[in-house]
Design a protein around this motif. Structure first.
Motif, mmCIF file in Angstrom:
data_model
loop_
_atom_site.group_PDB
_atom_site.id
_atom_site.type_symbol
_atom_site.label_atom_id
_atom_site.label_comp_id
_atom_site.label_asym_id
_atom_site.label_seq_id
_atom_site.Cartn_x
_atom_site.Cartn_y
_atom_site.Cartn_z
ATOM 1 N N TYR A 196 -7.073 -5.244 -2.383
ATOM 2 C CA TYR A 196 -5.937 -4.318 -2.498
ATOM 3 C C TYR A 196 -5.804 -3.819 -3.935
ATOM 4 O O TYR A 196 -5.693 -2.614 -4.177
ATOM 5 C CB TYR A 196 -4.650 -5.014 -2.041
ATOM 6 C CG TYR A 196 -3.459 -4.071 -1.971
ATOM 7 C CD1 TYR A 196 -3.086 -3.483 -0.768
ATOM 8 C CD2 TYR A 196 -2.710 -3.763 -3.113
ATOM 9 C CE1 TYR A 196 -2.001 -2.614 -0.694
ATOM 10 C CE2 TYR A 196 -1.628 -2.897 -3.059
ATOM 11 C CZ TYR A 196 -1.273 -2.331 -1.841
ATOM 12 O OH TYR A 196 -0.199 -1.465 -1.782
ATOM 13 N N GLN A 200 -6.231 -0.089 -5.462
ATOM 14 C CA GLN A 200 -5.067 0.486 -6.147
ATOM 15 C C GLN A 200 -5.415 0.965 -7.553
ATOM 16 O O GLN A 200 -4.903 1.998 -8.018
ATOM 17 C CB GLN A 200 -3.952 -0.556 -6.188
ATOM 18 C CG GLN A 200 -2.610 -0.050 -6.648
ATOM 19 C CD GLN A 200 -1.559 -1.150 -6.549
ATOM 20 O OE1 GLN A 200 -1.803 -2.294 -6.934
ATOM 21 N NE2 GLN A 200 -0.400 -0.811 -6.001
ATOM 22 N N ARG A 215 -5.066 -3.920 8.300
ATOM 23 C CA ARG A 215 -3.615 -3.913 8.450
ATOM 24 C C ARG A 215 -2.979 -5.151 7.824
ATOM 25 O O ARG A 215 -1.988 -5.049 7.092
ATOM 26 C CB ARG A 215 -3.260 -3.823 9.943
ATOM 27 C CG ARG A 215 -1.797 -4.118 10.287
ATOM 28 C CD ARG A 215 -0.772 -3.304 9.508
ATOM 29 N NE ARG A 215 -0.889 -1.868 9.685
ATOM 30 C CZ ARG A 215 -0.388 -1.194 10.721
ATOM 31 N NH1 ARG A 215 0.250 -1.823 11.689
ATOM 32 N NH2 ARG A 215 -0.519 0.120 10.789
ATOM 33 N N HIS A 218 -2.770 -4.922 4.205
ATOM 34 C CA HIS A 218 -2.065 -3.704 3.746
ATOM 35 C C HIS A 218 -2.977 -2.704 3.044
ATOM 36 O O HIS A 218 -2.492 -1.856 2.293
ATOM 37 C CB HIS A 218 -0.892 -4.074 2.828
ATOM 38 C CG HIS A 218 0.069 -5.035 3.437
ATOM 39 N ND1 HIS A 218 0.943 -4.698 4.451
ATOM 40 C CD2 HIS A 218 0.281 -6.363 3.194
ATOM 41 C CE1 HIS A 218 1.656 -5.750 4.799
ATOM 42 N NE2 HIS A 218 1.283 -6.778 4.054
ATOM 43 N N ASP A 220 -4.289 -0.263 4.406
ATOM 44 C CA ASP A 220 -3.974 1.045 4.982
ATOM 45 C C ASP A 220 -2.893 1.778 4.178
ATOM 46 O O ASP A 220 -2.741 2.998 4.328
ATOM 47 C CB ASP A 220 -3.548 0.904 6.442
ATOM 48 C CG ASP A 220 -2.413 -0.091 6.628
ATOM 49 O OD1 ASP A 220 -2.567 -1.260 6.237
ATOM 50 O OD2 ASP A 220 -1.351 0.303 7.162
ATOM 51 N N GLU A 221 -2.161 1.071 3.345
ATOM 52 C CA GLU A 221 -1.169 1.726 2.492
ATOM 53 C C GLU A 221 -1.823 2.643 1.453
ATOM 54 O O GLU A 221 -1.177 3.569 0.942
ATOM 55 C CB GLU A 221 -0.331 0.671 1.766
ATOM 56 C CG GLU A 221 0.504 -0.215 2.676
ATOM 57 C CD GLU A 221 1.215 -1.330 1.926
ATOM 58 O OE1 GLU A 221 1.987 -2.072 2.566
ATOM 59 O OE2 GLU A 221 0.990 -1.463 0.697
ATOM 60 N N GLN A 285 0.062 7.380 10.277
ATOM 61 C CA GLN A 285 0.382 7.229 8.857
ATOM 62 C C GLN A 285 -0.213 8.349 8.013
ATOM 63 O O GLN A 285 0.076 8.451 6.823
ATOM 64 C CB GLN A 285 -0.163 5.891 8.334
ATOM 65 C CG GLN A 285 0.504 4.655 8.902
ATOM 66 C CD GLN A 285 -0.209 3.378 8.504
ATOM 67 O OE1 GLN A 285 -0.282 2.423 9.276
ATOM 68 N NE2 GLN A 285 -0.758 3.337 7.296
#
Length: 327
Positions: A196, A200, A215, A218, A220-221, A285
């Motif tokens: 993640y 990011q 999922r 996270h 998918d964020e 989303q």
């Protein structure tokens, strides 16, 4: 009968011995993996395997790589520091190079084909070779989802050529890294728990976990695209050290195997259920979910592998035998 001090002491010693014997009969099983304790895989592990074992076992699971780092579990089991783990096939490559055949992208057509292969006798010789070489026993092969290319970007990657220069996260280890290379990308080793942050901070452009892991962690964020490559129909190797296995009674072994089978069946079903619903959720989303030119990816991957040292280690005829299952 009059109880003398000697009699009381003798009875007390006997009771203590029986108590110690009962305590020693409890089988302790220490387990480690990289997924978080909130992941559905961890929850099912406890309910379908841990709780299934019963009072004769003390099953202690450690998640999120808090006990052993990803990729070090096999060695920990061989050294006697760990009893059980949910390993990837690439974890065995350095000790049994022939296992790389099961890491060949596009080897399995779909979930049904993968499960049929694992339920057949096609892999029996390979499993026997691995168990003999590593002192690790395979209990079951729970399905964790088809792996797809998912990434942050502004266009679709339709062919392997489109992935040139794309920094694709793959787990550490030579076998995993070669998968990314064969797909056409520039693989970068990143631990699962760090993906993640790597996305990011743009340390990586892409990752390839399946829908359930994407999922639960996270990812998918952050993602903008998911290319439905299905390049690896991924099952873990749910394992136990042979030394721990051999220390158990026959009845205890039967119990462990039964619960391992139950865990596999439960995780298979929940993974399939999630795969059936998550694509629509990702699309809602705003993630662009599309089908790339998978024939081009498969042809490229096959050529790369067949011209590499990996294919030289594969048992003769095994790829064809796997492909023939269910045909």
């Amino acid at each position: 009968m009059r109880l003398t001090l000697k009699t009381l002491l003798t009875c007390g010693t006997a009771a203590a011995t029986l108590s110690a014997s009962a305590a020693s009969a409890t089988v302790e099983l220490i387990y480690s993996d990289t997924v978080s304790d909130t992941d559905i895989r961890s929850q099912l592990l406890q309910t379908e395997f841990g709780d299934c074992l019963g009072d004769e076992f003390n099953f202690q699971a450690y998640h999120g790589a808090t006990l052993f780092a990803q990729g070090t579990e096999l060695t920990a089991m061989q050294r006697g520091n760990l009893d059980m783990a949910n390993l990837a096939i690439f974890d065995f490559y350095n000790q049994v190079p022939a296992t790389s055949v099961l890491g060949l992208p596009f080897l399995f057509r779909d979930y049904e084909h993968m499960r049929a292969v694992y339920n057949s006798d096609v892999l029996d010789d390979l499993w026997a070779q691995v168990e003999d070489a590593t002192n690790i026993k395979f209990l079951s092969f729970p399905y964790i989802g088809a792996r797809h290319l998912s990434y942050i970007g502004d266009h679709r990657y339709m062919t392997p050529e489109d992935l040139a220069g794309v920094r694709l996260r793959m787990p550490g280890g030579e076998g995993w890294q070669f998968v990314g290379q064969a797909m056409g990308a520039s693989p970068v080793p990143v631990a699962f728990t760090e993906v993640y942050t790597a996305l990011q901070t743009h340390a990586i452009d892409a990752q390839d976990n399946g829908f359930p892991a994407t999922r639960s962690m996270h990812f998918d964020e952050l993602l903008t695209h998911i290319a439905l490559t299905n390049h690896l129909i991924a099952a873990n190797e749910f394992t136990i050290s042979m030394s721990k296995w051999n220390a158990m009674t026959g009845e205890q072994q039967e119990r462990v195997q039964m619960c391992a089978n139950q865990f596999e069946a439960a995780l298979d079903q929940i993974t399939l259920d999630q795969e059936a619903t998550l694509q629509a959720e990702f699309e809602a989303q705003g993630i662009d979910v599309y089908v790339p030119d998978n024939a081009a990816f498969q042809a490229h991957v096959t050529e790369v592998y067949m011209n590499s040292p990996y294919s030289a280690d594969w048992p003769d005829g095994l790829v064809d035998a796997i492909g023939a299952v269910g045909q």
